[in-house]
Design a protein around this motif. Sequence first.
Motif, PDB file in Angstrom:
ATOM      1  N   TRP A   2       0.971  -1.291   0.088  1.00  0.00           N
ATOM      2  CA  TRP A   2       0.022  -0.225  -0.252  1.00  0.00           C
ATOM      3  C   TRP A   2       1.314   1.776  -0.170  1.00  0.00           C
ATOM      4  N   SER A   3       2.088   1.427  -0.002  1.00  0.00           N
ATOM      5  CA  SER A   3       2.934   1.876   0.845  1.00  0.00           C
ATOM      6  C   SER A   3       3.346   2.504  -0.978  1.00  0.00           C
ATOM      7  N   ILE A   4       4.667   3.587  -1.105  1.00  0.00           N
ATOM      8  CA  ILE A   4       5.437   3.806  -2.296  1.00  0.00           C
ATOM      9  C   ILE A   4       6.634   2.962  -2.037  1.00  0.00           C
ATOM     10  N   LEU A   5       6.694   2.566  -3.417  1.00  0.00           N
ATOM     11  CA  LEU A   5       7.390   1.790  -4.090  1.00  0.00           C
ATOM     12  C   LEU A   5       8.842   2.481  -4.403  1.00  0.00           C
ATOM     13  N   SER A   6      10.053   2.554  -4.811  1.00  0.00           N
ATOM     14  CA  SER A   6      11.314   2.736  -5.813  1.00  0.00           C
ATOM     15  C   SER A   6      12.158   2.042  -6.587  1.00  0.00           C
ATOM     16  N   VAL A   7      12.594   2.983  -7.422  1.00  0.00           N
ATOM     17  CA  VAL A   7      12.791   1.943  -8.723  1.00  0.00           C
ATOM     18  C   VAL A   7      14.051   3.209  -8.912  1.00  0.00           C
ATOM     19  N   ASP A   8      15.220   1.290  -9.390  1.00  0.00           N
ATOM     20  CA  ASP A   8      16.580   1.897 -10.221  1.00  0.00           C
ATOM     21  C   ASP A   8      16.653   1.417 -11.204  1.00  0.00           C
ATOM     22  N   ALA A   9      16.770   2.532 -12.254  1.00  0.00           N
ATOM     23  CA  ALA A   9      16.211   1.955 -13.387  1.00  0.00           C
ATOM     24  C   ALA A   9      17.806   1.661 -14.439  1.00  0.00           C
ATOM     25  N   GLY A  10      18.981   1.686 -13.471  1.00  0.00           N
ATOM     26  CA  GLY A  10      20.112   0.942 -13.828  1.00  0.00           C
ATOM     27  C   GLY A  10      20.452  -0.062 -13.532  1.00  0.00           C
ATOM     28  N   LEU A  11      20.155  -0.629 -12.530  1.00  0.00           N
ATOM     29  CA  LEU A  11      20.325  -1.733 -11.777  1.00  0.00           C
ATOM     30  C   LEU A  11      18.566  -3.147 -12.518  1.00  0.00           C
ATOM     31  N   GLY A  12      17.202  -2.203 -12.769  1.00  0.00           N
ATOM     32  CA  GLY A  12      16.787  -2.898 -13.641  1.00  0.00           C
ATOM     33  C   GLY A  12      15.808  -3.225 -12.940  1.00  0.00           C
ATOM     34  N   LEU A  13      15.593  -2.751 -11.608  1.00  0.00           N
ATOM     35  CA  LEU A  13      15.099  -3.836 -10.321  1.00  0.00           C
ATOM     36  C   LEU A  13      13.631  -2.375  -9.499  1.00  0.00           C
ATOM     37  N   VAL A  14      12.549  -2.918  -8.818  1.00  0.00           N
ATOM     38  CA  VAL A  14      12.027  -2.102  -8.579  1.00  0.00           C
ATOM     39  C   VAL A  14      11.611  -2.558  -6.661  1.00  0.00           C
ATOM     40  N   TYR A  15      11.577  -1.700  -5.966  1.00  0.00           N
ATOM     41  CA  TYR A  15      11.628  -2.329  -4.346  1.00  0.00           C
ATOM     42  C   TYR A  15      10.631  -2.052  -4.061  1.00  0.00           C
ATOM     43  N   VAL A  16       9.348  -3.133  -3.511  1.00  0.00           N
ATOM     44  CA  VAL A  16       8.204  -2.903  -2.373  1.00  0.00           C
ATOM     45  C   VAL A  16       8.544  -3.522  -1.535  1.00  0.00           C
TER      46      VAL A  16
END
Length: 811
Positions: free
Chosen positions: A426-440
């Motif tokens: 329900w909270s906010i996700l973060s992304v690292d485009a360089g690593l190609g990962l989304v953090y949930v």
Amino acid sequence: MDQTHNTLFLRLMAVLLALVGLALAGGGGWLLALGGSWFYLALGLLLLVAAVLLWQRRPAGLTVFAAGLLATLAWSLAESGLDWWALAPRGGLPVVLGLLLLLPWALRPLGQRLLRGPALVLGLVVLACLVAAPLSLLADPHARQGRLPVQRIAEDPLTIQPGEWHAYGRTGFGQRFSPLDQITPANVAALEMAWQYRTGDVRGRPGDPQETTFQVTPLKLGNRLFLCTPHQLVIALDATTGEEVWRYDPDILNPLALQHLTCRGLGYAPTMDAADAPAPDPARLEAARAAVPGLPVATEGAETTRCGARLFMPTADGRVIALDPETGAVCADFGAGTGQINLWANMPNVKPGAYYSTSPPAVANGVLVVGGTVLDNVSTNEQSGVIRGYDVRSGALLWNWDSGAPEEVAPIAAEATYTANSPNAWSILSVDAGLGLVYVPLGNQPPDQFGGNRSPAVERFSSAVVALDLRQGALRWVFQTVHHDLWDYDVPSQPTLVDLTINGATVPALVQPTKQGEIFVLDRRTGQPLLPVREVAAPQGAAEGDFTAATQPVSALSFDPPRLTGRQMWGATLLDQLACRIQLRRLRYEGRYTPPSLQGSLVHPGNFGVFNWGGIAVDPERQVAFTTPAYLAFVSRLVPRADATTLYVQADGAPPGPLPALNENFGAPYAVELKPFLSPIGLPCQQPPWGYVAGADLRTGEIAWQHRNGTVRDLSPVPLPFRLGVPDLGGPVMTRGGVAFMSGTLDDFVRGYDVTTGAQLWESRLPAGGQATPMTYLGADGRQYLLVVAGGHGSLGTTPGDHVIAYALPR
């Protein structure tokens, strides 16, 4: 006053002493029987003796009372030291009684004068108490004085222009850090309001849940600000003047089964080439249309256009709508002509309002990633917590990661459904485009306080942060912050991504604040801790049908509060403080992670959280964090359920319309009563401070400084500006200028702080509660602006409003 009236006054004082003595002796005896302090019983007995002697007009009553007051002073100092807000409830009532006994109307019937005999003894003891009071006001035993390092170890790798704000935390890294430096500790006191805008959207409409809140952090693109309101309006403003440019109303379904009604922000994708956008699957599109009959279609009856750049608005009826930032028109080239994604597609237990995305979607590498909230503690038949990745150009589903089936990431079959009741984000996700990962950041499977029926997948992913592949949705790693969570310790905050310099090497890190007060610092490539994490033994003995984890993880960077004892109980007077001590002894409490119980358990920190969705701010150059820890204990009591329909904890009966019956846990063995740990007169039972600002070095885990923050001006019946330190809800923002800002404290202020020392440098009164995260940007006039949203918070009871306020230094 003649002798008759003097005698009457003395006897009234004797009666008052007797009543207070009886209350203290009775409650003190109960407390002693429960294994608590003997002091209240002893003081009560002394007051009763003094009352009898005074009724008999014997001066020895003054001596006995003086002995009781001196004992109170010694006991108070022994328990609390020179801490004014801890001493005041202990000594306030006895000192007032002592002053009344020194009045001439009390002394004359006793044949006493102020500077002689027993009256002199009492006067000296009262004087000692009055001397201790200002001395305790000069001390702050809860402060931690120090300085954060000022050296800039690394350069902020700018991915957007310094004056822009393109995501909830400014970038997908979620740092809430701006490289702007016009505002500094030297000039922040000169900040003044530059403009104010009113949205016209306030809570209190039919169908609104109690928790209708204005929590948005706007985006800043070019010279425009973009924000959403509680009732789902999207508004564009001129960033320099605050003038409205356009607004869009998605015309959401009503009524809805809402627990929360809010919008924390919008997603944004820059201009893109749509030529190679994948075509939507017609079968899936038809299934999405049929999921919720009557669900509005964004392109019907609205201005439409083909979009280059896009804003993404999550709505409370379960859609994500794509809008043109220039005009506010719906993107007709998204969602196969609907302009939207229907999040109810393939969702079990369809109940509009019970599931939607309260937080903005994450956008990176051409992928739109969407999570969602489900109802807390309503039933065991809720929606799925699935995380889905969509093509930002077409809205076509690319992948779905369902913690109930974590290996099956290919787009689900049109006729299938996701795993019901799985942990959600329900909270906010973060992304690292360089690593190609989304953090949930993941929450818990409802119900929060009972886990006897959880599957192995739920056990693995509840209250954890996971890293998923942006293009495919595959799980890369998982780190669990609580094992077998029974306390609603969801991972509440956006993971903050920062490159840390450790032993001379640059390490990509993830910083994860938690409700229980831990800040885990992990390698974001692998999920392995960069600051040490140890497993510590946890209390055992769960309710029938459940179990507890043997250990729980603790980080080297921790704001875990000390275990509560009777010494930390609080109140306005000795009497309600005594009531709190009795309540503490009657509850089950063995420290943090005490399991929920039938008798009632004390949960500290409570599910309000040391940290919540506001998160923390991180300076990537100094590699330090500005944090806002809060401390409020809660009480949870399990209530056995005999069936799946009876209301057990709804004191006022079923809520109106489709609004959910919270904490009933239909289908589970127990309902749950949840409430703050309060005294009989409604004050927190634990002594202040309840809220701080604190600075931490992320490379070492050292907490350099910590200061109580905020006043009770807007929490007390009369506006008392006492700086006790109050909780906050809504995060901070930091700037390269060395100033941090926060508006989320439960008094109506926005404040500026020196990042290095934590000293408060500036504050401005807000017209409503500021329970949102501020942001800062550069206007077309070249000035740095601070933007604050002040709309209040429904369940916290802060002042409601619809204000968007910009501050700047004088021209």
